[in-house]
Design an enzyme around this catalytic site. Structure first.
Site, PDB file in Angstrom:
ATOM      1  N   ALA A  73       0.812  -1.217   0.000  1.00  0.00           N
ATOM      2  CA  ALA A  73       0.000   0.000   0.000  1.00  0.00           C
ATOM      3  C   ALA A  73       0.842   1.263   0.000  1.00  0.00           C
ATOM      4  O   ALA A  73       0.379   2.309  -0.460  1.00  0.00           O
ATOM      5  CB  ALA A  73      -0.934   0.008   1.216  1.00  0.00           C
ATOM      6  N   ASP A  74       2.059   1.204   0.517  1.00  0.00           N
ATOM      7  CA  ASP A  74       2.894   2.398   0.651  1.00  0.00           C
ATOM      8  C   ASP A  74       4.310   2.104   0.181  1.00  0.00           C
ATOM      9  O   ASP A  74       5.147   1.644   0.963  1.00  0.00           O
ATOM     10  CB  ASP A  74       2.928   2.885   2.102  1.00  0.00           C
ATOM     11  CG  ASP A  74       1.680   3.653   2.487  1.00  0.00           C
ATOM     12  OD1 ASP A  74       1.309   4.575   1.741  1.00  0.00           O
ATOM     13  OD2 ASP A  74       1.073   3.339   3.522  1.00  0.00           O
ATOM     14  N   LEU A  75       4.581   2.399  -1.076  1.00  0.00           N
ATOM     15  CA  LEU A  75       5.936   2.238  -1.598  1.00  0.00           C
ATOM     16  C   LEU A  75       6.701   3.537  -1.333  1.00  0.00           C
ATOM     17  O   LEU A  75       6.747   4.442  -2.178  1.00  0.00           O
ATOM     18  CB  LEU A  75       5.893   1.919  -3.092  1.00  0.00           C
ATOM     19  CG  LEU A  75       5.632   0.455  -3.430  1.00  0.00           C
ATOM     20  CD1 LEU A  75       5.301   0.288  -4.907  1.00  0.00           C
ATOM     21  CD2 LEU A  75       6.824  -0.419  -3.055  1.00  0.00           C
TER      22      LEU A  75
END
Length: 288
Positions: A186-188
């Site tokens: 979800a959060d690169l």
């Protein structure tokens, strides 16, 4: 909850996590290796212990906080199988305990930002897997966010109303797309990717979601903004990042802009200070 209550809850969780780590050190016959704990700030405050496996392999024992996004992490890591992400060696999902391949300390903050954007975009392509249960679908999350922002009139006192309404309109448009396209983190962000011996860069946090790359790549626009300047300089810097991310991930730059507005507005609604987010909302829009 007051800051004192938060500190008390954090201290209590840390005590429980250390007790859990001690149990799994014994149960999995792991030997402590080096520093007692690794800084887990970039890992949602997880407890990280460097260890050696019975076979002598360098690993990290991680005890994650019981927050949404961590309950299915072991499944995503198994699906990725070490390609683009750290290898999962053992897991006890009920207690959020993972034994992971150890990486080096350097993360993507250590390289020029456009090079880091290229790495993040390429990793999004490497990690993309066909959608399947039980990972949360972005479409469901997005419908909840739409209701949240539509009903967030109180936010207008500290965050320009036009940006909130732009985020609402963007979400309505985005919800017409197939949002549950592939499995991705979800959060690169820059701190979630570290250098390794067997690959140049590996994702160390899964936080799996069925989503689109444009959603997952927004943190690359939000973080490291101090080095970009303000006003026109910030807008130009984010334009360069947008181009680098979209090219490397084969993503749509306009959809990335839209998801950025949505995620910035949500962060503003949930946090006490929206000042920096106002500047980002201005900068990320074409022609800013």
């Amino acid at each position: 909850m007051t800051s004192r209550d938060d500190a008390t809850a954090d201290s209590a969780w840390a005590d429980r996590a250390r007790a859990t780590a001690r149990r799994y050190l014994a149960a999995w016959e792991l030997a402590p290796d080096g520093d007692e704990e690794i800084d887990g700030e970039a890992d949602d405050g997880a407890l990280l212990r460097p260890v050696r496996t019975p076979a002598g392999e360098a690993a990290v024992l991680r005890v994650s906080r019981p927050v949404p996004g961590t309950e299915h992490e072991h499944l995503a890591l198994r699906l990725w199988g070490g390609r683009g992400a750290v290898r999962l060696l053992r897991a006890e999902p009920a207690e959020r305990v993972l034994l992971l391949e150890r990486t080096r300390a350097e993360d993507l903050h250590s390289v020029p930002v456009l090079e880091a954007c290229r790495v993040l975009g390429e990793l999004a392509g490497v990690l993309a897997r066909p959608p399947r249960p039980p990972f949360p679908p972005l479409s469901g999350l997005a419908r909840g966010w739409l209701a949240e922002l539509e009903g967030a009139a109180e936010l207008d006192a500290r965050f320009p109303r036009r940006f909130r309404l732009q985020a609402v309109a963007a979400l309505r448009r985005l919800l017409r797309d197939d949002l549950d396209a592939v499995l991705l983190p979800a959060d690169l962000h820059y701190g979630a990717v570290r250098a390794a011996d067997r690959a140049p860069w590996l994702v160390v946090r899964a936080e799996p979601v069925l989503a689109v790359p444009e959603f997952a790549l927004v943190p690359a626009l939000r973080d490291r903004t101090a080095e970009a300047g303000r006003g026109g300089a910030l807008a130009a810097a984010l334009e360069d990042r947008l181009e680098a991310l979209a090219l490397a991930a084969d993503a749509d730059a306009d959809r990335l802009r839209a998801w950025a507005l949505v995620r910035f507005a949500l962060t503003a609604h949930r946090g006490p200070d929206a000042t920096g987010l106002v500047q980002l909302c201005k900068a990320v829009q074409r022609g800013a």
